[in-house]
Structures are given as C-alpha cells and as structure tokens.
Design a protein around this motif. Structure first.
Motif, PDB file in Angstrom:
ATOM      1  N   GLY A   1     143.359 116.233  71.125  1.00 13.14           N
ATOM      2  CA  GLY A   1     143.198 116.730  69.756  1.00 13.14           C
ATOM      3  C   GLY A   1     143.600 115.723  68.687  1.00 13.14           C
ATOM      4  N   LEU A   2     143.332 114.450  68.931  1.00 16.58           N
ATOM      5  CA  LEU A   2     143.707 113.405  67.967  1.00 16.58           C
ATOM      6  C   LEU A   2     142.448 112.843  67.321  1.00 16.58           C
ATOM      7  CD1 LEU A   2     146.128 111.474  70.354  1.00 16.58           C
ATOM      8  CD2 LEU A   2     146.803 113.035  68.514  1.00 16.58           C
ATOM      9  N   ALA A   3     142.477 112.651  66.011  1.00 18.88           N
ATOM     10  CA  ALA A   3     141.299 112.121  65.317  1.00 18.88           C
ATOM     11  C   ALA A   3     141.080 110.652  65.671  1.00 18.88           C
ATOM     12  CB  ALA A   3     141.465 112.277  63.807  1.00 18.88           C
ATOM     13  N   ARG A   4     142.151 109.866  65.650  1.00 19.36           N
ATOM     14  CA  ARG A   4     142.013 108.431  65.929  1.00 19.36           C
ATOM     15  C   ARG A   4     143.067 107.984  66.938  1.00 19.36           C
ATOM     16  NH1 ARG A   4     141.984 104.199  61.969  1.00 19.36           N
ATOM     17  NH2 ARG A   4     140.702 103.173  63.519  1.00 19.36           N
ATOM     18  N   PRO A   5     142.867 108.300  68.197  1.00 19.71           N
ATOM     19  CA  PRO A   5     143.855 107.926  69.224  1.00 19.71           C
ATOM     20  C   PRO A   5     144.020 106.407  69.319  1.00 19.71           C
ATOM     21  CG  PRO A   5     141.808 108.709  70.221  1.00 19.71           C
ATOM     22  CD  PRO A   5     141.705 108.989  68.767  1.00 19.71           C
ATOM     23  N   THR A   6     145.243 105.966  69.600  1.00 20.95           N
ATOM     24  CA  THR A   6     145.494 104.533  69.794  1.00 20.95           C
ATOM     25  C   THR A   6     145.141 104.144  71.229  1.00 20.95           C
ATOM     26  OG1 THR A   6     147.785 105.046  70.351  1.00 20.95           O
ATOM     27  CG2 THR A   6     147.342 104.384  68.086  1.00 20.95           C
ATOM     28  N   VAL A   7     144.654 102.923  71.382  1.00 24.47           N
ATOM     29  CA  VAL A   7     144.222 102.434  72.691  1.00 24.47           C
ATOM     30  C   VAL A   7     144.988 101.175  73.057  1.00 24.47           C
ATOM     31  CG1 VAL A   7     142.270 101.536  74.034  1.00 24.47           C
ATOM     32  CG2 VAL A   7     141.899 103.383  72.381  1.00 24.47           C
ATOM     33  N   GLY A   8     145.569 101.143  74.247  1.00 26.38           N
ATOM     34  CA  GLY A   8     146.248  99.951  74.750  1.00 26.38           C
ATOM     35  C   GLY A   8     145.499  99.398  75.948  1.00 26.38           C
ATOM     36  N   LEU A   9     145.608  98.092  76.145  1.00 25.49           N
ATOM     37  CA  LEU A   9     144.957  97.428  77.275  1.00 25.49           C
ATOM     38  C   LEU A   9     146.030  97.126  78.324  1.00 25.49           C
ATOM     39  CD1 LEU A   9     142.292  96.036  78.308  1.00 25.49           C
ATOM     40  CD2 LEU A   9     143.089  93.964  77.138  1.00 25.49           C
ATOM     41  N   LEU A  10     145.859  97.648  79.535  1.00 24.88           N
ATOM     42  CA  LEU A  10     146.856  97.412  80.586  1.00 24.88           C
ATOM     43  C   LEU A  10     146.823  95.945  80.990  1.00 24.88           C
ATOM     44  CD1 LEU A  10     149.014  98.721  82.366  1.00 24.88           C
ATOM     45  CD2 LEU A  10     147.246  99.207  84.060  1.00 24.88           C
ATOM     46  N   ASN A  11     147.976  95.299  80.910  1.00 16.95           N
ATOM     47  CA  ASN A  11     148.028  93.867  81.146  1.00 16.95           C
ATOM     48  C   ASN A  11     149.392  93.502  81.739  1.00 16.95           C
ATOM     49  OD1 ASN A  11     147.411  91.099  81.047  1.00 16.95           O
ATOM     50  ND2 ASN A  11     146.387  91.287  79.086  1.00 16.95           N
ATOM     51  N   ILE A  12     149.602  92.199  81.979  1.00 14.05           N
ATOM     52  CA  ILE A  12     150.840  91.787  82.638  1.00 14.05           C
ATOM     53  C   ILE A  12     151.794  91.110  81.659  1.00 14.05           C
ATOM     54  CG2 ILE A  12     149.685  91.594  84.860  1.00 14.05           C
ATOM     55  CD1 ILE A  12     149.709  88.579  84.550  1.00 14.05           C
ATOM     56  N   GLY A  13     151.557  91.302  80.367  1.00  9.13           N
ATOM     57  CA  GLY A  13     152.444  90.751  79.360  1.00  9.13           C
ATOM     58  C   GLY A  13     152.004  91.272  78.009  1.00  9.13           C
ATOM     59  N   ALA A  14     152.875  91.176  77.025  1.00 11.11           N
ATOM     60  CA  ALA A  14     152.570  91.736  75.712  1.00 11.11           C
ATOM     61  C   ALA A  14     151.670  90.815  74.887  1.00 11.11           C
ATOM     62  CB  ALA A  14     153.869  92.013  74.964  1.00 11.11           C
ATOM     63  N   GLU A  15     151.745  89.515  75.097  1.00 19.48           N
ATOM     64  CA  GLU A  15     151.008  88.560  74.273  1.00 19.48           C
ATOM     65  C   GLU A  15     149.513  88.578  74.586  1.00 19.48           C
ATOM     66  OE1 GLU A  15     153.231  87.217  76.715  1.00 19.48           O
ATOM     67  OE2 GLU A  15     154.888  88.008  75.532  1.00 19.48           O
ATOM     68  N   PRO A  16     148.685  88.267  73.577  1.00 22.15           N
ATOM     69  CA  PRO A  16     147.237  88.253  73.747  1.00 22.15           C
ATOM     70  C   PRO A  16     146.740  87.333  74.868  1.00 22.15           C
ATOM     71  CG  PRO A  16     147.785  88.109  71.423  1.00 22.15           C
ATOM     72  CD  PRO A  16     149.069  87.995  72.181  1.00 22.15           C
ATOM     73  N   GLY A  17     147.400  86.191  75.089  1.00 25.38           N
ATOM     74  CA  GLY A  17     146.910  85.220  76.066  1.00 25.38           C
ATOM     75  C   GLY A  17     147.187  85.571  77.517  1.00 25.38           C
ATOM     76  N   LYS A  18     147.806  86.729  77.758  1.00 28.86           N
ATOM     77  CA  LYS A  18     148.208  87.110  79.118  1.00 28.86           C
ATOM     78  C   LYS A  18     147.055  87.701  79.928  1.00 28.86           C
ATOM     79  CE  LYS A  18     152.730  86.455  79.277  1.00 28.86           C
ATOM     80  NZ  LYS A  18     153.476  85.926  80.407  1.00 28.86           N
ATOM     81  N   GLY A  19     147.195  87.657  81.239  1.00 31.52           N
ATOM     82  CA  GLY A  19     146.288  88.405  82.105  1.00 31.52           C
ATOM     83  C   GLY A  19     145.233  87.590  82.800  1.00 31.52           C
ATOM     84  N   ASP A  20     144.375  88.285  83.556  1.00 32.07           N
ATOM     85  CA  ASP A  20     143.269  87.598  84.204  1.00 32.07           C
ATOM     86  C   ASP A  20     142.164  87.372  83.170  1.00 32.07           C
ATOM     87  OD1 ASP A  20     142.326  90.132  83.898  1.00 32.07           O
ATOM     88  OD2 ASP A  20     142.051  90.549  86.013  1.00 32.07           O
ATOM     89  N   LYS A  21     141.121  86.667  83.580  1.00 31.86           N
ATOM     90  CA  LYS A  21     140.081  86.263  82.616  1.00 31.86           C
ATOM     91  C   LYS A  21     139.437  87.461  81.935  1.00 31.86           C
ATOM     92  CE  LYS A  21     139.109  82.412  85.480  1.00 31.86           C
ATOM     93  NZ  LYS A  21     138.278  82.024  86.623  1.00 31.86           N
ATOM     94  N   VAL A  22     139.083  88.461  82.731  1.00 35.15           N
ATOM     95  CA  VAL A  22     138.387  89.632  82.192  1.00 35.15           C
ATOM     96  C   VAL A  22     139.254  90.328  81.142  1.00 35.15           C
ATOM     97  CG1 VAL A  22     137.565  91.940  82.791  1.00 35.15           C
ATOM     98  CG2 VAL A  22     136.927  89.989  84.209  1.00 35.15           C
ATOM     99  N   THR A  23     140.520  90.505  81.439  1.00 30.86           N
ATOM    100  CA  THR A  23     141.412  91.211  80.528  1.00 30.86           C
ATOM    101  C   THR A  23     141.652  90.390  79.253  1.00 30.86           C
ATOM    102  OG1 THR A  23     142.435  92.162  82.482  1.00 30.86           O
ATOM    103  CG2 THR A  23     143.592  92.486  80.415  1.00 30.86           C
TER     104      THR A  23
END
Lengths: 398, 398
Positions: B159-181
């Motif tokens: 029941g939320l108008a604009r739900p927040t979305v997070g990307l599951l990753n292995i660190g908080a910084e943008p440069g983290k993760g595998d290539k696809v992520t």
C-alpha cells in the motif's frame, strides 16, 4: 594497525599468541606506538617490529592497494615475498586487505582467482564456506578450483583427510541453477579431480553441517554470509524481546540469562576469527574488523596452523589434481598466457601501476626482493616441519 | 491439487477465502474428490469446479510443464488465458508451477523475464524481495525490470505510493559487486525510470526493513531466502536448547513458552503465504508446499488483491517507464524481436513443443482460446473495479 580496536587489542592478541600458543610473529605498523604497547607486557625485546608509516583506514576499499604502497599490510606482504614470514594477519578493511594482498603476493601458480574461506559455526562439525567475497565474477572452472582450495583448507582447519564438498545452488538436482553453477556441477560430478563432491546444497543447508566445504562465487557467498549473520542477529533480538514481553516471561528471561549469553558468544562471528584469503603466494588471515584480543589470538594461531600445515603446497597439489585434461586444462592454459576477461585486465592494469614503489618503503629490511622464487617457498617453514604445531622452529606470522 | 496437504487443506483454505473474505474462485482438480470435500462444508453449489485429470507431483520439476499438459495448474492457466479467471493460486512444486505458468501464460508485453516476489517479515514494515528463484541468469536490464515489477507489486501489497528499491549487493558503494550488478546500479542510479532507487543493500540489511523492495537475480535471491529461513530456524533451535540446558533455564523456558510460540508463528513462512510470480499474462500466487488452510486463505486473498489492484496494468506502466531511450531501449527492441541468448532459445523450443495439446484437455470448458487478445485483459475485473476489495463483482481466482 587495522581494526576497530587497533593497535591495543591487536597487540594484546598477538602477545597472547606468542605467550600461550608459541606462535612466532613480527608486528608491522607504527613502531613507536607498538613499542609503547609491548612495554606494558614487558616483552618488547621478544617480538620484532617492522615499521610501516601508513595504514589502511577501515573505510578504505580496493584503491588503497596502490594509493598506500607503504601500508602495514603492504609491508607485511613484502616480508612474505622475502621469505621472512609465511602468513599475514590483519583486522583491517577486508576490501583493502584483499586488494593489497592480491597486488603484492599475486596468485600462486595455477590458481585463477583467490577466494575467502570462512568457517561457519555449524554443529556437530563446522562448515567451510568459500568464496565469501574475493571473486564475484566466476567461470565454472573457477568454482572447481575453489573446491580444490576449500578441500586443502578443510584438511588443515578441520583436520579431515577427505572433506566433502557441496556446491551452493537453488535446488538439489544437477540441472538446477544458473549457467555457471550448472557447468560447475557437471565438471565436479565427473570425479577426475580429487575432490569428494557431494552434490548441490541449498541456502538452508549452510548451517546444517551437511558437507565440510560449501563452494560458491564471491557474490553469492558474501550475500549468504551476511544474510546469515543478519538473520541470526534478528532472531536473537526477537527472542530477547519476546522474553521480556510479559511479567512471567521477564522472570523466565532472568533465569536464562546465562544460557543466552553463552549462545550469543558461540554464534558471534568474533569467536570464529574471520576469513582466510586462499590462492595467493602467502596465507592471509582477515580477522573481523571488530576483533578484540581473543579473536586476534585465534587468527594468529590459525595463520600458524595453516603455515605449518603447508596450505600453499596442498593447494598447489589439489589444483593440479583438479586440472583435468579436458575443458579445464585448455582454459588453464589460456589463463596462464594472460587470457581472461577484459574487466579483469583493466583492473590489473590499474592495480599494477604503483607496485614498483613497494620495494622502496622505508623501515623495510634491506633484503633483495625475489619475485621469481618458487611460489611455495613463502609457506615453507624454515625447518621443513610437517603438520602439527612445533615449539622449536615454527613459521613466523606477521 | 498441489501441496503437502492437498486437497483437504487447500479446499478448506479456499472455502474460508470465499466465506470470510468474499473472494470468488474456481477450484481446479479431481472433480469427484473436490466435490466430496465441498460437501463437508455444505457449499458444493457455491464454488465452481473445473476438472483436471492430472496434477503436478511435489517433486516434479520444470519438465512437468510439458509432460503434463492437463495438470490442474495448466488448466488453471488456460482459464486465465480465456479471461475466465484473473489469478492462480497453487501450493504445488514451485519449479513445476513456474515452468507451467511461463509456458501457458507467457511473459506480458515488454517484460523480459518473470520474477518471484516474496514478502519478508521485517519490522516495522515488511520488505519485498525479488527474484526468489524464477530467473537465475540475468542482465543488468533484467534487474532494472525486476525493480519495476517490485515497485508495482509493493504498491499493492504494501500500500505504498512510491516504494523505495534497494539493489542486493556485497557492499554499500556503487562500484561494488559482480559486473551485472554494477551495471544495474548504474542504470538504476540514472533516475530516468520512475523507480525510487535507494542504492545498494547487503545481506544483513534484508531483515532490517531499510527499503521496501530488494532486487536481485533469482539465484542469489533464492540462496538468500533459504539461508535466512535456515538461519532463523537454527537460531531458534539453539535458543530452545539453551533454554533447557539447566534446571533454572527449564523453569524460565516454561514461563516463556507462550512468547516463543508467538514468535515462531510470526517468523514462520506459512504466515506469509509464499511467493508471487510476476511478469506473466496473469498473476500466479505460489503458496508454500507445507501450506495449511490458513496459508491458502492468505494466498487467495493476496491473489484477489493483486487482481483488483490491477497488478498487470501497473507492471506494464512501470516497465514502460523503465524503458529508457538509451541502452535499455535498444535491448528491449531486440528482445521483442525474439532475440536473447541461445540457452533461453533452446529452452523455449523444448517447452513450447506440447503447448498445442493444452486446448484439447478434457474437462476444459468449451470456450475458444483467444491467444491474441490484449495482454492485460486477463487481469481486468469484469466490472472494471478500482483498487480495494468489492463484494459485488470481484475477480475470480482459480
């Protein structure tokens, strides 16, 4: 110098490793500060200190590896390259330690990518999970190598001659999973690699002690490990709340305080001394950032046991056995010739830049760096000791 | 007919959904058995039955989708294609239900791959996690679409108008993760897709209610979900053991029994009614295999709410908004033209084979299948109702 409670707790843990477990070690970091701490224990003469003017900050990521060529971790790696130490223990930023160690120590011969092994507190027997975050993008052949790395590690860490290996997947049947995992299952199931493969395991098996080693890529492994920690923490918090939800419950809680404290201690990651970076020319034990003295002591003892157990020789043998003449063999050949994907190439190019400056770090003993000596020399104890702790001439952990 | 306690508990749950929640539904399966069960509740006339001579076994995987074209799930899908139902509820084998639904319902226009959304019992607000296992191999663009699917789903489910979305990753910084992520992070961070992107989240954030929707590929999501279940189960088992470890602890345990039962119920997946397969031409609610009547009722009510909330229209709109004119736009174009990777093509070819026979299933009402009607008609309630339950002419769940 790394960790939330460095250097005090790190030094306290190291001192206990020396005094109570006979580990020989060198402390690397700000020499005056270390000396002051050692004075408090009255053994400043017994533990050698190698000065490092820089140290990795806890928030520091992979870039630190070349931004700080004189960090305590970089200099500790140099001691390993020189053959003056066999293993490295740090409670610093995992990303920083892994990147520095990869850059300075390089992969041991035949190993495509390093992996971080962690030991899960399962019962009746602990389970080794790898990779917990060193290598996110893998090929099927990388996972087979991780199985070899995990086998070698579990032999020493868990004292098992032929540990069983499971592949972390999303179903029990061989056809399950993403492409890489499906292919890895096929390679592992062919049985020509010296690995005791027990098939797929799922997320809910991780804490059930169903196999000795669980293999997965560094992305999935890291997510699984953190999910596990978060879930256990959440469940225990809920229990605590449920226990104080009513008057009778509060009384019950009082009666059980002791049991719950014991439980929390057992599940607490601190007790398990962090992860071990496998596959490089030197063993790297990464203690939890929040480590206190006891965890550091465990990490030092683990580093010592891995060195005396000749982990690097074992990995070399396991990886050689896993190198089947088929598909994997071809791939390994490509990899040795400098193949691999482009992203990795770029990463290497960036990382390799400032490597040359490492040799000129001040405070570094004036021994010629020997880049091209046999890859396993770093891990060979001076007296050629076999498995099992020895008091006489144990290997040195930095 | 699917689930460990079918058909008795499934029918009991369906009856409660009709009686207590005003859900209109059709029961699909072995007609004589269903009729016998309904007689016990004295409402055999009120709930229509569509006969299906086959049903998926619990152990049955994806192959069941073409091996059993007359399974109750296949026939329920057919009812959706005919516009006679808006959603499907099953407690059958997840792999079997997903494969059958993918084959029979097909992806809704513009959606590259379906995803399973599950609702985690986090506090203070629940969190939607997707994909929990429908699509293991993803591209960055697939993850952006999953964010769109999850946004549409959370709007109705939470029941939320604009739900927040997070990307599951292995660190908080943008440069983290595998290539696809990493690439998905870049696409999501550009902000031109109507998604309220909150950045990376890690495994330990999954149960901390930090975002409304967590996006990941089906492999990682499935491992994380099962790891979570296994960890919570292990922690509660440990607590139970710790609580009976001594005499005083035993007394404490007795005093707290009630609180722990409540807690277990809350964390029990049964309460949360399984997953929802999103992105097809029809909503599919997959109840837990161990579901009893209460869980089936929840699943029916959820299916009803998703249909009345026009989930398929919302997904269409969200996906259209996410289709930026850049990279993603080009890729979507290729995908509509039948592009995609080879493995997927082969899979489709195999699965599509026996599809034609579905129309000839006995017990199927003699209505002409209308393959080419608008993709969103399946989800449009007959009376064009807006969001919110209505007693008068609610959509039908099978």
């Amino acid at each position: 110098m790394g960790g939330d409670h460095a250097p005090e707790e790190v030094i306290a843990g190291a001192v206990a490793a020396v005094r109570d477990h006979g580990v020989r070690l060198v402390l690397v970091g700000q020499a005056p500060r270390i000396r002051r701490e050692l004075d408090r224990y009255g053994i400043s003469g017994e533990i050698p200190i190698v000065h490092a003017e820089e140290s990795l900050d806890m928030g520091e990521g992979a870039l630190a590896s070349w931004r700080k060529p004189r960090s305590s971790v970089a200099i500790a790696c140099h001691l390993i390259k020189q053959g003056r130490a066999s293993a490295l223990v740090s409670a610093g930023s995992t990303a920083g330690v892994v990147a520095t160690a990869r850059l300075r120590l390089k992969s041991q011969q035949g190993v495509m990518r390093p992996a971080i092994a962690v030991t899960l507190p399962t019962r009746p027997r602990p389970t080794v999970l790898l990779d917990a975050g060193a290598t996110s993008d893998v090929k099927a052949e990388t996972l087979v190598q991780f199985a070899a790395l995990g086998t070698a590690y579990a032999q020493i860490r868990l004292g098992l001659a032929r540990p069983t290996v499971g592949l972390l997947n999303i179903g029990a049947e061989p056809g399950k999973g993403d492409k890489v995992t499906k292919n890895a299952h096929e390679l592992l199931a062919n049985g020509r690699h010296g690995i005791r493969f027990a098939g797929n395991v799922e997320g809910h098996d991780l804490l059930r002690s169903v196999v000795d080693v669980v293999v997965t890529d560094g992305f999935t492994g890291n997510v699984a490990l953190k999910t596990m920690e978060g879930s256990v923490r959440m469940a225990l918090a809920e229990v605590r709340e449920a226990m104080t939800g009513s008057r009778t419950a509060k009384l019950g809680s009082f009666l059980q305080r002791r049991q719950l404290t014991d439980l929390r201690d057992r599940l607490d990651s601190e007790t398990y001394g962090g992860g071990v970076l496998l596959g490089l020319n030197g063993t790297v034990v990464i203690a939890h950032g929040a480590s206190r003295a006891r965890a550091i002591t465990s990490a030092c003892v683990l580093a010592y046991e891995l060195a005396t157990g000749r982990i690097i020789d074992r990995i070399r043998d396991q990886v050689a056995a896993a190198r089947t003449p088929s598909r994997l063999g071809r791939l390994m050949h490509v990899d040795r010739d400098g193949g691999g994907d482009k992203a990795e190439e770029t990463e290497k190019a960036v990382e390799t830049g400032p490597d040359d400056s490492a040799g000129t770090a001040p405070g570094m003993p004036a021994v010629q760096p020997s880049e091209d000596r046999p890859h396993d020399a770093a891990n060979t104890p001076p007296d050629g000791a076999e498995i099992g702790p020895r008091r006489s001439e144990p290997p040195t952990a930095t």
